[in-house]
Design a protein around this motif. Sequence first.
Motif, PDB file in Angstrom:
ATOM      1  N   GLY A 187     -24.881 -29.968  -8.424  1.00 21.82           N
ATOM      2  CA  GLY A 187     -24.560 -29.485  -7.091  1.00 21.82           C
ATOM      3  C   GLY A 187     -25.524 -28.430  -6.581  1.00 21.82           C
ATOM      4  N   VAL A 188     -25.265 -27.989  -5.377  1.00 18.60           N
ATOM      5  CA  VAL A 188     -26.079 -26.973  -4.715  1.00 18.60           C
ATOM      6  C   VAL A 188     -25.233 -25.710  -4.563  1.00 18.60           C
ATOM      7  CG1 VAL A 188     -27.374 -26.388  -2.637  1.00 18.60           C
ATOM      8  CG2 VAL A 188     -27.347 -28.757  -3.457  1.00 18.60           C
ATOM      9  N   PRO A 189     -25.524 -24.639  -5.319  1.00 19.46           N
ATOM     10  CA  PRO A 189     -24.720 -23.420  -5.231  1.00 19.46           C
ATOM     11  C   PRO A 189     -25.095 -22.575  -4.010  1.00 19.46           C
ATOM     12  CG  PRO A 189     -26.402 -23.180  -6.930  1.00 19.46           C
ATOM     13  CD  PRO A 189     -26.521 -24.578  -6.401  1.00 19.46           C
ATOM     14  N   VAL A 190     -24.063 -22.123  -3.298  1.00 23.13           N
ATOM     15  CA  VAL A 190     -24.229 -21.365  -2.059  1.00 23.13           C
ATOM     16  C   VAL A 190     -23.391 -20.090  -2.132  1.00 23.13           C
ATOM     17  CG1 VAL A 190     -23.825 -21.370   0.441  1.00 23.13           C
ATOM     18  CG2 VAL A 190     -24.645 -23.463  -0.697  1.00 23.13           C
ATOM     19  N   PHE A 191     -23.988 -18.962  -1.799  1.00 26.48           N
ATOM     20  CA  PHE A 191     -23.261 -17.694  -1.723  1.00 26.48           C
ATOM     21  C   PHE A 191     -22.447 -17.705  -0.435  1.00 26.48           C
ATOM     22  CE2 PHE A 191     -24.062 -12.758  -1.750  1.00 26.48           C
ATOM     23  CZ  PHE A 191     -22.705 -12.531  -1.828  1.00 26.48           C
ATOM     24  N   ALA A 192     -21.112 -17.765  -0.576  1.00 25.96           N
ATOM     25  CA  ALA A 192     -20.233 -17.880   0.590  1.00 25.96           C
ATOM     26  C   ALA A 192     -19.999 -16.520   1.253  1.00 25.96           C
ATOM     27  CB  ALA A 192     -18.899 -18.491   0.176  1.00 25.96           C
ATOM     28  N   HIS A 193     -19.931 -16.516   2.566  1.00 23.85           N
ATOM     29  CA  HIS A 193     -19.648 -15.342   3.408  1.00 23.85           C
ATOM     30  C   HIS A 193     -20.045 -13.999   2.764  1.00 23.85           C
ATOM     31  CE1 HIS A 193     -16.041 -15.465   0.899  1.00 23.85           C
ATOM     32  NE2 HIS A 193     -15.619 -16.558   1.509  1.00 23.85           N
ATOM     33  N   PRO A 194     -21.323 -13.802   2.504  1.00 20.28           N
ATOM     34  CA  PRO A 194     -21.753 -12.569   1.828  1.00 20.28           C
ATOM     35  C   PRO A 194     -21.408 -11.288   2.571  1.00 20.28           C
ATOM     36  CG  PRO A 194     -23.643 -13.773   2.722  1.00 20.28           C
ATOM     37  CD  PRO A 194     -22.464 -14.692   2.809  1.00 20.28           C
ATOM     38  N   ILE A 195     -21.334 -11.346   3.894  1.00 17.97           N
ATOM     39  CA  ILE A 195     -20.997 -10.145   4.662  1.00 17.97           C
ATOM     40  C   ILE A 195     -19.620  -9.614   4.265  1.00 17.97           C
ATOM     41  CG2 ILE A 195     -20.443  -9.302   6.980  1.00 17.97           C
ATOM     42  CD1 ILE A 195     -23.414  -9.558   6.563  1.00 17.97           C
ATOM     43  N   LEU A 196     -18.701 -10.523   3.909  1.00 17.43           N
ATOM     44  CA  LEU A 196     -17.336 -10.116   3.584  1.00 17.43           C
ATOM     45  C   LEU A 196     -17.254  -9.321   2.286  1.00 17.43           C
ATOM     46  CD1 LEU A 196     -15.159 -13.195   4.610  1.00 17.43           C
ATOM     47  CD2 LEU A 196     -16.119 -11.369   6.015  1.00 17.43           C
ATOM     48  N   CYS A 197     -18.317  -9.354   1.489  1.00 13.97           N
ATOM     49  CA  CYS A 197     -18.318  -8.582   0.242  1.00 13.97           C
ATOM     50  C   CYS A 197     -18.470  -7.085   0.508  1.00 13.97           C
ATOM     51  CB  CYS A 197     -19.448  -9.053  -0.674  1.00 13.97           C
ATOM     52  SG  CYS A 197     -19.246 -10.738  -1.291  1.00 13.97           S
ATOM     53  N   ARG A 198     -18.977  -6.733   1.686  1.00 13.15           N
ATOM     54  CA  ARG A 198     -19.127  -5.337   2.087  1.00 13.15           C
ATOM     55  C   ARG A 198     -19.913  -4.519   1.068  1.00 13.15           C
ATOM     56  NH1 ARG A 198     -15.077  -7.364   4.842  1.00 13.15           N
ATOM     57  NH2 ARG A 198     -14.336  -6.459   6.766  1.00 13.15           N
ATOM     58  N   PHE A 199     -21.067  -5.038   0.702  1.00 13.36           N
ATOM     59  CA  PHE A 199     -21.921  -4.344  -0.250  1.00 13.36           C
ATOM     60  C   PHE A 199     -22.741  -3.225   0.382  1.00 13.36           C
ATOM     61  CE2 PHE A 199     -21.879  -8.187  -3.169  1.00 13.36           C
ATOM     62  CZ  PHE A 199     -21.320  -7.519  -4.232  1.00 13.36           C
ATOM     63  N   GLY A 200     -23.029  -3.314   1.673  1.00 15.95           N
ATOM     64  CA  GLY A 200     -24.028  -2.443   2.269  1.00 15.95           C
ATOM     65  C   GLY A 200     -25.368  -3.159   2.219  1.00 15.95           C
ATOM     66  N   ASP A 201     -26.250  -2.853   3.150  1.00 18.67           N
ATOM     67  CA  ASP A 201     -27.472  -3.634   3.319  1.00 18.67           C
ATOM     68  C   ASP A 201     -28.353  -3.678   2.076  1.00 18.67           C
ATOM     69  OD1 ASP A 201     -26.533  -3.999   5.845  1.00 18.67           O
ATOM     70  OD2 ASP A 201     -28.059  -2.780   6.841  1.00 18.67           O
ATOM     71  N   ASP A 202     -28.684  -2.523   1.529  1.00 24.74           N
ATOM     72  CA  ASP A 202     -29.601  -2.479   0.387  1.00 24.74           C
ATOM     73  C   ASP A 202     -28.988  -3.119  -0.851  1.00 24.74           C
ATOM     74  OD1 ASP A 202     -31.457  -1.194   1.963  1.00 24.74           O
ATOM     75  OD2 ASP A 202     -30.944   0.814   1.239  1.00 24.74           O
ATOM     76  N   ARG A 203     -27.726  -2.843  -1.069  1.00 28.14           N
ATOM     77  CA  ARG A 203     -27.057  -3.391  -2.245  1.00 28.14           C
ATOM     78  C   ARG A 203     -26.926  -4.905  -2.129  1.00 28.14           C
ATOM     79  NH1 ARG A 203     -20.946  -1.815  -4.164  1.00 28.14           N
ATOM     80  NH2 ARG A 203     -20.962  -2.886  -6.185  1.00 28.14           N
ATOM     81  N   LEU A 204     -26.636  -5.383  -0.914  1.00 27.62           N
ATOM     82  CA  LEU A 204     -26.534  -6.830  -0.710  1.00 27.62           C
ATOM     83  C   LEU A 204     -27.881  -7.501  -0.943  1.00 27.62           C
ATOM     84  CD1 LEU A 204     -24.972  -9.356   0.140  1.00 27.62           C
ATOM     85  CD2 LEU A 204     -25.491  -8.790   2.529  1.00 27.62           C
ATOM     86  N   ASP A 205     -28.938  -6.892  -0.460  1.00 26.19           N
ATOM     87  CA  ASP A 205     -30.288  -7.417  -0.664  1.00 26.19           C
ATOM     88  C   ASP A 205     -30.579  -7.580  -2.151  1.00 26.19           C
ATOM     89  OD1 ASP A 205     -33.172  -7.570  -1.022  1.00 26.19           O
ATOM     90  OD2 ASP A 205     -33.375  -6.941   1.067  1.00 26.19           O
ATOM     91  N   ALA A 206     -30.303  -6.530  -2.913  1.00 29.42           N
ATOM     92  CA  ALA A 206     -30.565  -6.576  -4.352  1.00 29.42           C
ATOM     93  C   ALA A 206     -29.686  -7.607  -5.041  1.00 29.42           C
ATOM     94  CB  ALA A 206     -30.336  -5.190  -4.959  1.00 29.42           C
ATOM     95  N   PHE A 207     -28.444  -7.715  -4.601  1.00 31.23           N
ATOM     96  CA  PHE A 207     -27.514  -8.656  -5.219  1.00 31.23           C
ATOM     97  C   PHE A 207     -27.943 -10.098  -4.962  1.00 31.23           C
ATOM     98  CE2 PHE A 207     -23.367 -10.947  -5.334  1.00 31.23           C
ATOM     99  CZ  PHE A 207     -23.018 -10.657  -6.635  1.00 31.23           C
ATOM    100  N   VAL A 208     -28.378 -10.392  -3.741  1.00 28.46           N
ATOM    101  CA  VAL A 208     -28.862 -11.737  -3.433  1.00 28.46           C
ATOM    102  C   VAL A 208     -30.080 -12.066  -4.292  1.00 28.46           C
ATOM    103  CG1 VAL A 208     -29.908 -13.186  -1.646  1.00 28.46           C
ATOM    104  CG2 VAL A 208     -27.921 -11.783  -1.094  1.00 28.46           C
ATOM    105  N   GLY A 209     -30.965 -11.088  -4.476  1.00 22.55           N
ATOM    106  CA  GLY A 209     -32.119 -11.314  -5.343  1.00 22.55           C
ATOM    107  C   GLY A 209     -31.709 -11.632  -6.768  1.00 22.55           C
ATOM    108  N   LYS A 210     -30.679 -10.948  -7.234  1.00 21.93           N
ATOM    109  CA  LYS A 210     -30.162 -11.189  -8.584  1.00 21.93           C
ATOM    110  C   LYS A 210     -29.593 -12.597  -8.710  1.00 21.93           C
ATOM    111  CE  LYS A 210     -26.665  -9.248 -11.743  1.00 21.93           C
ATOM    112  NZ  LYS A 210     -25.588  -8.230 -11.844  1.00 21.93           N
ATOM    113  N   LEU A 211     -28.865 -13.047  -7.686  1.00 17.82           N
ATOM    114  CA  LEU A 211     -28.295 -14.394  -7.723  1.00 17.82           C
ATOM    115  C   LEU A 211     -29.381 -15.461  -7.624  1.00 17.82           C
ATOM    116  CD1 LEU A 211     -25.032 -14.137  -5.572  1.00 17.82           C
ATOM    117  CD2 LEU A 211     -25.364 -13.721  -8.019  1.00 17.82           C
ATOM    118  N   LYS A 212     -30.420 -15.165  -6.860  1.00 16.56           N
ATOM    119  CA  LYS A 212     -31.548 -16.099  -6.763  1.00 16.56           C
ATOM    120  C   LYS A 212     -32.171 -16.313  -8.136  1.00 16.56           C
ATOM    121  CE  LYS A 212     -35.105 -18.418  -5.137  1.00 16.56           C
ATOM    122  NZ  LYS A 212     -35.026 -19.777  -4.564  1.00 16.56           N
TER     123      LYS A 212
END
Length: 283
Positions: A187-212
């Motif tokens: 399958g194709v894994p997709v990060f669902a509604h990332p905004i709803l995680c409320r990480f904050g901009d920098d933390r979300l950026d780093a987290f997406v990089g980690k998932l990548k």
Amino acid sequence: MRAIDLHTHSTYSDGTFSVEELIDRAHEKGLAAIALTDHDTVDGVDEAIEYAASKYPDLEVIPGVELSTEGEGREVHIVGLYIDNHDKEFVSGLKDFIDSRTVRNKKMCKKLTEEAGIPISYEELTKEFPDTVITRAHYAKFMVDRGYVNSRAEVFDRYIGDHCPYYVGREKITPEDAIRSILKAKGVPVFAHPILCRFGDDRLDAFVGKLKEAGLVGIEAIYSTYELRDERQIKELAKKYDLLISGGSDFHGANKPDIDLGTGCGKLFVPEDLLIPIKAARG
């Protein structure tokens, strides 16, 4: 250009539309494709595919799932698109995941009964909602229907919201585990509604990089409740980390009455050409 919806739920998890009703609505809305992404189960996928093939051959049904995980102290949802829903290892893993929900639900029923004075048993829940992955949305309906509370919001605000006294967590897999599991099931894994995680901009950026780095392929950049700035932010992250753009309504029927299939809160539009790279990314 026709619209698609890559994030929907049926009565096999916490939606209120049966699979047939969901497919009928997709046809009524003129969608080119719909992904069935019930929580932690693929039980409705074959039914959806077979029903659509028999009635609406111009409507593509995409086998999918939404996995609830925990990452950095937040609930993170990973959607799997075009999964092999007959993959034995994947289906077995889902069964273990559902079993952990059962343990959690029995504990939560006990707390509500003994500590909150709200009589509710797991047996009653499963009788009320048979052949369904029980989620907190089912508790809310049960409690409202029996007059124990005045509204669904009260259930989550006072009783079983994430930080409420009668909430019971469950053993969760990590987002990385979910990504690897979906990839193994082609399958194709997709990060669902990332905004709803409320990480904050920098933390979300780093987290997406980690998932990548873990194998993430796509990110939900078009979503029912996003503001324009949210969509812009996620599309920029998609470009930065070379992720495919996905999108969907997160339709739940009456459990999210302000969100309609295909159009979300009214302005959602997920173009069908997004499917071209997603299909190409299948395992």
